[in-house]
Design a protein around this motif. Structure first.
Motif, PDB file in Angstrom:
ATOM      1  N   ARG A  48      34.660 -26.912 -14.309  1.00 44.54           N
ATOM      2  CA  ARG A  48      35.401 -28.030 -13.261  1.00 44.54           C
ATOM      3  C   ARG A  48      34.735 -29.594 -14.031  1.00 44.54           C
ATOM      4  N   HIS A 102      31.038 -25.961  -6.448  1.00 41.30           N
ATOM      5  CA  HIS A 102      31.108 -24.480  -6.716  1.00 41.30           C
ATOM      6  C   HIS A 102      29.985 -23.567  -6.769  1.00 41.30           C
ATOM      7  N   PHE A 135      43.837 -19.227 -14.959  1.00 44.75           N
ATOM      8  CA  PHE A 135      42.145 -19.026 -15.030  1.00 44.75           C
ATOM      9  C   PHE A 135      42.055 -17.702 -14.072  1.00 44.75           C
ATOM     10  N   ARG A 175      24.509 -12.688 -11.241  1.00 51.60           N
ATOM     11  CA  ARG A 175      25.515 -13.780 -11.208  1.00 51.60           C
ATOM     12  C   ARG A 175      24.864 -14.458 -12.493  1.00 51.60           C
ATOM     13  N   MET A 231      29.574 -10.933   2.024  1.00 46.33           N
ATOM     14  CA  MET A 231      30.859 -11.108   1.287  1.00 46.33           C
ATOM     15  C   MET A 231      30.839 -10.001   0.168  1.00 46.33           C
ATOM     16  N   TYR A 261      27.522 -23.536  -4.659  1.00 47.96           N
ATOM     17  CA  TYR A 261      27.163 -23.096  -3.096  1.00 47.96           C
ATOM     18  C   TYR A 261      28.332 -22.096  -3.139  1.00 47.96           C
ATOM     19  N   LEU A 307      29.526 -19.725  -5.130  1.00 48.11           N
ATOM     20  CA  LEU A 307      29.058 -18.537  -5.613  1.00 48.11           C
ATOM     21  C   LEU A 307      27.787 -17.755  -4.858  1.00 48.11           C
ATOM     22  N   GLN A 338      38.819 -17.690   0.780  1.00 46.81           N
ATOM     23  CA  GLN A 338      37.736 -16.620   0.952  1.00 46.81           C
ATOM     24  C   GLN A 338      38.020 -15.826   2.075  1.00 46.81           C
TER      25      GLN A 338
END
Ligand code: GRG
Length: 297
Positions: free
Chosen positions: A50, A79, A220, A97, A91, A81, A83, A159
């Protein structure tokens, strides 16, 4: 991957680390755990796609690299945040990660929630600050564009739809496309848009970059689904096969792997075509479209 693209992406990654170290808070006070977790999350690596989009789109219009870097840092914080929150047990419940323990595993859930909150609000503080851009109208456009992309009609909506998707009886390509456009496409699109806003792009140039970002974002995501099915957890730096284990519909489950691959290639080619008005000035953005479909993580 061309050598020129490789060098540009790695320069972006290095500059981004430096920029994030400047904007992230530090303290020895009682809040130091929060600040430490913000550094942990934001500086853990990542492809910085990004940020690369902001820098490259801004450079089409001769925007100074220092201004573009500040805006790119804000988008990378948003971005990150997403993740951190996505990895929470409520979630997607992920332990790894970018090849390291997720924030709630390394720290705890409350710290992870606050870390996400803090990264998101810091991003907007940065965008509103005059240090990178003197014109308040440009800053206001950036704030609004970013809020729209990240908020209740953008990433957060995506989301929500995603979390509800396990219950959709007959998922189809339209459903998955909409969900992914909101969940991941909106932030990719606003990264290009931000470069164009900083560069005071014409309507025509703005639309060309928007069309590029649209197709790139979908390519993507299709590749992300392919890698989740075929990928190796070590290369990806995160668990794989999660969607299929949960019975979640993806581009691969709906299209099949070969059609998904063809579709991703077609979208990447189409994305590059939208850049024709910029001629060779957009070569690195064209290379990025190729990188997105050839990536292994
Ligand atoms: C919690 C509001 C909220 C949103 C979460 C983006 C997102 C929404 C969740 C991420 C889940 C996920 C793995 C989606 C697949 C596509 C994606 C965004 C992958 C991660 O982006 P990369 O590959 O990551 O650019 P790096 O680590 O390279 O920065």
């Amino acid at each position: 991957m061309s050598l020129r693209f490789e060098a540009a992406l790695s320069a972006c990654t290095e500059d981004m680390v430096r920029e994030l170290e400047i904007v992230l808070p530090n303290s020895d006070g009682a809040e130091s755990r929060l600040h430490e977790a913000m550094h942990y999350a934001a500086l853990a690596g990542g492809k910085r796609l990004r940020a690369f989009l902001v820098l490259q789109c801004a450079s089409l219009f001769g925007v100074s690299r220092s201004s573009a870097l500040r805006v790119a840092a804000a988008i990378e914080l948003i971005h990150t945040y997403s993740l951190v929150h996505d990895d929470l047990p409520c979630m997607d419940d992920d332990d790894v990660r970018r090849g390291q323990p997720t924030v709630h595993i390394k720290y705890d859930q409350a710290t992870a929630v606050l870390t996400g909150d803090a990264l998101l609000t810091l991003a907007f503080e940065i965008l509103g600050d005059e240090s990178y851009q003197a014109d308040p109208a440009i800053r206001a456009r950036l704030v609004v564009a970013m809020a729209k992309a990240a908020g209740p009609q953008g990433m957060v909506a995506g989301q929500m739809i995603d979390l509800a998707s396990e219950d959709v009886a007959e998922p189809n390509v339209q459903h998955i496309t909409r969900l992914q456009q909101l969940k991941t496409g909106a932030l990719i699109a606003v990264s290009c848009e931000a470069g164009a806003i900083l560069g005071r792009a014409s309507e025509h140039q703005f639309l060309a970059l928007h069309a590029y970002a649209h197709d790139l974002g979908l390519a993507f995501q299709i590749v992300d689904d392919i890698l989740d099915t075929e990928g190796d957890a070590e290369a990806m730096g995160k668990a794989v096969n999660k969607d299929s284990e949960r019975g979640k519909a993806t581009f691969v489950s709906v299209l099949g792997i070969e059609r998904a691959r063809t579709q991703a290639r077609m979208l990447a080619d189409q994305a590059a075509k939208h850049l024709e008005p910029f001629a060779e000035k957009a070569d690195l953005l064209k290379d990025l479209a190729n990188f997105v479909i050839e990536r292994r993580n």
